[in-house]
Design a protein around this motif. Structure first.
Motif, PDB file in Angstrom:
ATOM      1  N   TYR A 130      -3.367   6.279  -2.563  1.00  0.00           N
ATOM      2  CA  TYR A 130      -1.980   6.443  -3.016  1.00  0.00           C
ATOM      3  C   TYR A 130      -1.099   6.687  -1.804  1.00  0.00           C
ATOM      4  O   TYR A 130      -1.518   7.398  -0.905  1.00  0.00           O
ATOM      5  N   PRO A 131       0.082   6.149  -1.765  1.00  0.00           N
ATOM      6  CA  PRO A 131       0.585   5.054  -2.585  1.00  0.00           C
ATOM      7  C   PRO A 131       0.008   3.742  -2.080  1.00  0.00           C
ATOM      8  O   PRO A 131      -0.420   3.626  -0.933  1.00  0.00           O
ATOM      9  N   SER A 132       0.012   2.751  -2.953  1.00  0.00           N
ATOM     10  CA  SER A 132      -0.358   1.395  -2.559  1.00  0.00           C
ATOM     11  C   SER A 132       0.791   0.483  -2.939  1.00  0.00           C
ATOM     12  O   SER A 132       1.284   0.540  -4.066  1.00  0.00           O
ATOM     13  N   LEU A 133       1.218  -0.320  -1.991  1.00  0.00           N
ATOM     14  CA  LEU A 133       2.362  -1.212  -2.177  1.00  0.00           C
ATOM     15  C   LEU A 133       1.898  -2.661  -2.050  1.00  0.00           C
ATOM     16  O   LEU A 133       1.203  -3.003  -1.092  1.00  0.00           O
ATOM     17  N   TYR A 134       2.294  -3.463  -3.001  1.00  0.00           N
ATOM     18  CA  TYR A 134       1.923  -4.873  -3.047  1.00  0.00           C
ATOM     19  C   TYR A 134       3.202  -5.690  -3.148  1.00  0.00           C
ATOM     20  O   TYR A 134       4.051  -5.409  -3.991  1.00  0.00           O
ATOM     21  N   LEU A 135       3.328  -6.710  -2.326  1.00  0.00           N
ATOM     22  CA  LEU A 135       4.447  -7.624  -2.437  1.00  0.00           C
ATOM     23  C   LEU A 135       3.898  -8.990  -2.808  1.00  0.00           C
ATOM     24  O   LEU A 135       3.071  -9.563  -2.090  1.00  0.00           O
ATOM     25  N   TYR A 136       4.338  -9.491  -3.965  1.00  0.00           N
ATOM     26  CA  TYR A 136       3.938 -10.802  -4.446  1.00  0.00           C
ATOM     27  C   TYR A 136       5.104 -11.760  -4.267  1.00  0.00           C
ATOM     28  O   TYR A 136       6.261 -11.417  -4.517  1.00  0.00           O
ATOM     29  N   GLY A 137       4.775 -12.979  -3.852  1.00  0.00           N
ATOM     30  CA  GLY A 137       5.783 -13.998  -3.645  1.00  0.00           C
ATOM     31  C   GLY A 137       6.279 -14.579  -4.954  1.00  0.00           C
ATOM     32  O   GLY A 137       5.842 -14.205  -6.049  1.00  0.00           O
ATOM     33  N   LYS A 138       7.180 -15.524  -4.845  1.00  0.00           N
ATOM     34  CA  LYS A 138       7.757 -16.183  -6.017  1.00  0.00           C
ATOM     35  C   LYS A 138       6.702 -16.917  -6.831  1.00  0.00           C
ATOM     36  O   LYS A 138       6.895 -17.191  -8.004  1.00  0.00           O
ATOM     37  N   ASP A 139       5.575 -17.214  -6.218  1.00  0.00           N
ATOM     38  CA  ASP A 139       4.467 -17.896  -6.887  1.00  0.00           C
ATOM     39  C   ASP A 139       3.431 -16.911  -7.451  1.00  0.00           C
ATOM     40  O   ASP A 139       2.376 -17.318  -7.918  1.00  0.00           O
ATOM     41  N   LYS A 140       3.736 -15.615  -7.381  1.00  0.00           N
ATOM     42  CA  LYS A 140       2.872 -14.532  -7.867  1.00  0.00           C
ATOM     43  C   LYS A 140       1.567 -14.435  -7.080  1.00  0.00           C
ATOM     44  O   LYS A 140       0.544 -14.018  -7.596  1.00  0.00           O
ATOM     45  N   LYS A 141       1.621 -14.803  -5.805  1.00  0.00           N
ATOM     46  CA  LYS A 141       0.478 -14.640  -4.908  1.00  0.00           C
ATOM     47  C   LYS A 141       0.797 -13.506  -3.930  1.00  0.00           C
ATOM     48  O   LYS A 141       1.943 -13.360  -3.502  1.00  0.00           O
ATOM     49  N   LEU A 142      -0.204 -12.718  -3.609  1.00  0.00           N
ATOM     50  CA  LEU A 142      -0.011 -11.564  -2.737  1.00  0.00           C
ATOM     51  C   LEU A 142       0.436 -12.007  -1.342  1.00  0.00           C
ATOM     52  O   LEU A 142      -0.228 -12.814  -0.699  1.00  0.00           O
ATOM     53  N   GLU A 143       1.561 -11.481  -0.913  1.00  0.00           N
ATOM     54  CA  GLU A 143       2.075 -11.759   0.435  1.00  0.00           C
ATOM     55  C   GLU A 143       1.738 -10.636   1.410  1.00  0.00           C
ATOM     56  O   GLU A 143       1.467 -10.877   2.573  1.00  0.00           O
ATOM     57  N   PHE A 144       1.800  -9.391   0.901  1.00  0.00           N
ATOM     58  CA  PHE A 144       1.622  -8.255   1.798  1.00  0.00           C
ATOM     59  C   PHE A 144       1.143  -7.058   0.990  1.00  0.00           C
ATOM     60  O   PHE A 144       1.578  -6.837  -0.138  1.00  0.00           O
ATOM     61  N   TYR A 145       0.218  -6.305   1.580  1.00  0.00           N
ATOM     62  CA  TYR A 145      -0.298  -5.087   0.967  1.00  0.00           C
ATOM     63  C   TYR A 145      -0.334  -3.992   2.018  1.00  0.00           C
ATOM     64  O   TYR A 145      -0.655  -4.248   3.181  1.00  0.00           O
TER      65      TYR A 145
END
Length: 160
Positions: A130-145
């Motif tokens: 904790y915390p865990s941050l996930y950024l998903y692109g417009k295609d719903k694929k993980l860009e950054f964690y």
């Protein structure tokens, strides 16, 4: 012989742990959470065409509180991203957390607070801590964690 066997077990465990890390380019897992009003919310409802940030938090976690505070200070930059705050906490704790550390986010239409009552987030998303941050692109694929609170600026640089 014992040392070789033990070394082999340690190596396999280390590889298994690394395999569990969130990997950029992977699809967003399908999961069912609950809105604070009790309604269901599936990750299938997260739209394509817009970036999405998912944050796993615990209301009592100091690092989570810092992340929420830092994101709240920059809430005006979240216009083009959907933000989903996911927790296993009870509503009372969630409300305290949001009122104390994330108040500006409460009124934003692109911010959704979700409960993980069925405890599925961890086995599906594989957070480190904790915390865990996930950024998903417009295609719903993980860009950054990241699970490092110091990486919040990196998320903001990627959502533009």
């Amino acid at each position: 012989m014992r040392k070789i066997f033990l070394s082999l077990i340690i190596a396999v465990c280390a590889l298994t742990v690394n395999a569990q890390q969130p990997i950029p380019g992977t699809d967003m897992p399908k999961a069912l959470f609950y809105k604070t009003d009790g309604g269901n919310f599936s990750t299938d409802l997260i739209p394509k065409g817009t970036k999405s940030m998912i944050i796993l938090f615990d209301a009592t976690c100091d690092h989570c509180q810092k992340v929420a505070t830092n994101i709240s200070k920059r809430s005006n930059e979240l216009i083009n991203v959907n933000l989903y705050l996911v927790t296993q906490d009870q509503i009372r704790s969630v409300n305290y957390f949001m009122d104390t550390f994330a108040k500006p986010l409460k009124t934003m239409k692109n911010v959704t607070v979700l409960q993980d009552r069925d405890h599925i987030f961890i086995p599906l998303f594989h957070p480190k801590q904790y915390p865990s941050l996930y950024l998903y692109g417009k295609d719903k694929k993980l860009e950054f964690y990241s699970s490092d609170e110091r990486d919040v600026p990196r998320f903001f640089s990627r959502i533009k």
